[in-house]
Design an enzyme around this catalytic site. Structure first.
Site, short mmCIF file in Angstrom:
data_model
loop_
_atom_site.label_atom_id
_atom_site.label_comp_id
_atom_site.label_asym_id
_atom_site.label_seq_id
_atom_site.Cartn_x
_atom_site.Cartn_y
_atom_site.Cartn_z
CB SER A 46 -1.07 0.01 0.96
OG SER A 46 -2.30 0.80 1.06
CG ASP B 94 -5.70 -2.91 -3.98
OD1 ASP B 94 -7.60 -2.34 -3.46
OD2 ASP B 94 -5.16 -2.94 -4.08
CG HIS C 45 -5.40 -2.33 -0.63
ND1 HIS C 45 -4.36 -2.14 -1.28
CD2 HIS C 45 -4.40 -2.03 0.47
CE1 HIS C 45 -3.90 -1.09 -1.27
NE2 HIS C 45 -3.65 -0.78 0.02
#
Length: 398
Positions: free
Chosen positions: A89, A322, A375
């Site tokens: 991320s 994601d 994600h």
């Protein structure tokens, strides 16, 4: 990361602490791992100097490098081990900036000398242009918007910074189509304000059952950044909008913190893991409000070019479901480096099944997707994640 040696499981007896169980696909099975709460003020980390809570990309990289040097001074028996940096991320910023600090330290003769070999990044933010333009191709390719809406957006919006009324109206159609999806994994259910009229009941996804979460997070505020997707993690210069500012009443869409909060704020647990008590470091919170953070390192593409040209290995992987940091942007920026393709787009396998796709370039750069993952890849596809991680560490073909 979700590749640690343990997973949580909510207690079946109300009021009891959650229990831990072993993660059979922990990355610690094949490597020694340092897990770091960074920057200071997040997780269980804290600073006696409150000015440290006002920070940014470059300061965080410098502070983390200083931590690593101190750690290796304390544990010199690990100095000969190949050292890799990994994250997901926003660590798409943390990892390259830290890697570059480490390399500068090595070249500058700073002791101890870290045996740095390369880095891994999962669904990481990288560049405002590539990440910012990844969303529409992703939702179209996944069948979440029609061909006609896709063509309308392309006609109406001239670029990532276009804020015309015509563009905004086109984007409204996109938002209506994806409004109730889980931004972190479009395959998983997303839960909304329990006070909001429900259109029907849905069963809890497995991750929520395991965490024991029953309260439904509130919906995302879709217009937080004008027409930009609110939790689409684009890299823009200046203050970074933190999760507490994105959430309403402290809730983050489709993320559970109930079990972790009860576990990590228990006095006995803190003593057992050698964390400071709440009176010193404050409570563990999914979203802290005590730090201010600025993105001040620019695009990461420059960092990736410098690191890979110098010979360091890079594995850039994406869960392909994601919607927060879509693989479409990551595939585009890795291709944009202009490196020669040495292993053209092909499936890779885990447990005798196709687990995703990869494309490898010279200068030790590999882009890899994980089929059906969201994600945080090791959370959604733990077996497959351990497989590609193990093979890559050993220098084997994935």
């Amino acid at each position: 990361m979700h590749a640690g040696p343990f997973n949580f499981e909510a207690s079946k007896t109300e009021g009891n602490l959650p229990t831990l169980h072993l993660n059979p696909y922990s990355w610690s099975k094949v490597s020694s791992i340092i897990y770091l709460d960074s920057p200071a003020g997040v997780g269980l980390s804290y600073s006696k100097n409150s000015s440290k809570y006002q920070t940014g990309d470059l300061q965080t990289a410098s502070d983390t490098h200083a931590f690593l040097l101190k750690w290796f001074e304390e544990f010199p028996e690990f100095l000969d081990n190949p050292f890799y940096i990994s994250g997901e991320s926003y660590a798409g910023i943390y990892v390259p900036t830290l890697a570059y600090e480490v390399v500068k330290g090595i070249k500058g003769g700073i002791k101890p000398v870290i045996n740095f070999k390369g880095y891994l990044i999962g669904n990481g933010v990288t560049d405002i242009y590539f990440d910012g333009n990844a969303f529409i191709p992703f939702v179209h390719g996944m069948g979440l918007i029609s061909d006609s809406i896709y063509e309308e957006v392309k006609r109406s919006c001239k670029g990532n910074d276009d804020i015309s009324n015509l563009c905004s109206k086109s984007y409204d159609k996109v938002y209506r189509a994806v409004d109730n999806l889980n931004v972190y994994d479009i395959l998983e259910p997303c839960y909304h304000n329990p006070n909001k009229a429900s259109k029907g009941n849905v069963s809890l996804p497995s991750s929520f059952k395991e965490l024991g979460k029953t309260e439904k997070p509130l919906p995302v505020r879709k217009r937080m950044f004008g027409r930009a997707w609110p939790l689409r993690a684009t890299v823009k210069e200046g203050p970074v909008t933190l999760w507490p500012q994105l959430a309403e009443d402290g809730h983050i869409p489709c993320v559970s913190d109930e079990v972790a909060t009860s576990w990590l704020n228990n006095q006995q647990v803190r003593q057992a893991i050698h964390a400071q008590p709440e009176s010193v470091s404050g409570p563990w919170e999914l979203c802290t409000r005590r730090i201010g953070y600025k993105h001040d390192a620019g695009s990461m593409i420059t960092y990736h070019k410098k690191l890979t040209i110098m010979g360091y290995r890079a594995l850039i992987f994406s869960g392909d479901h994601d919607m927060c940091v879509p693989f479409t942007g990551t595939e585009a920026w890795t291709r944009s480096l202009g490196y020669k393709i040495i292993d053209e787009w092909r499936p890779w396998t885990s447990n005798d099944q196709v687990a995703g796709y990869l494309q490898a370039y010279n200068h030790n750069l590999t882009f890899l997707t994980v089929k059906g993952a969201g994600h945080t890849v090791p959370e959604y596809k733990p077996r497959e994640a351990l497989d590609f991680y193990s093979r890559w560490l050993e220098g084997k073909s994935i």
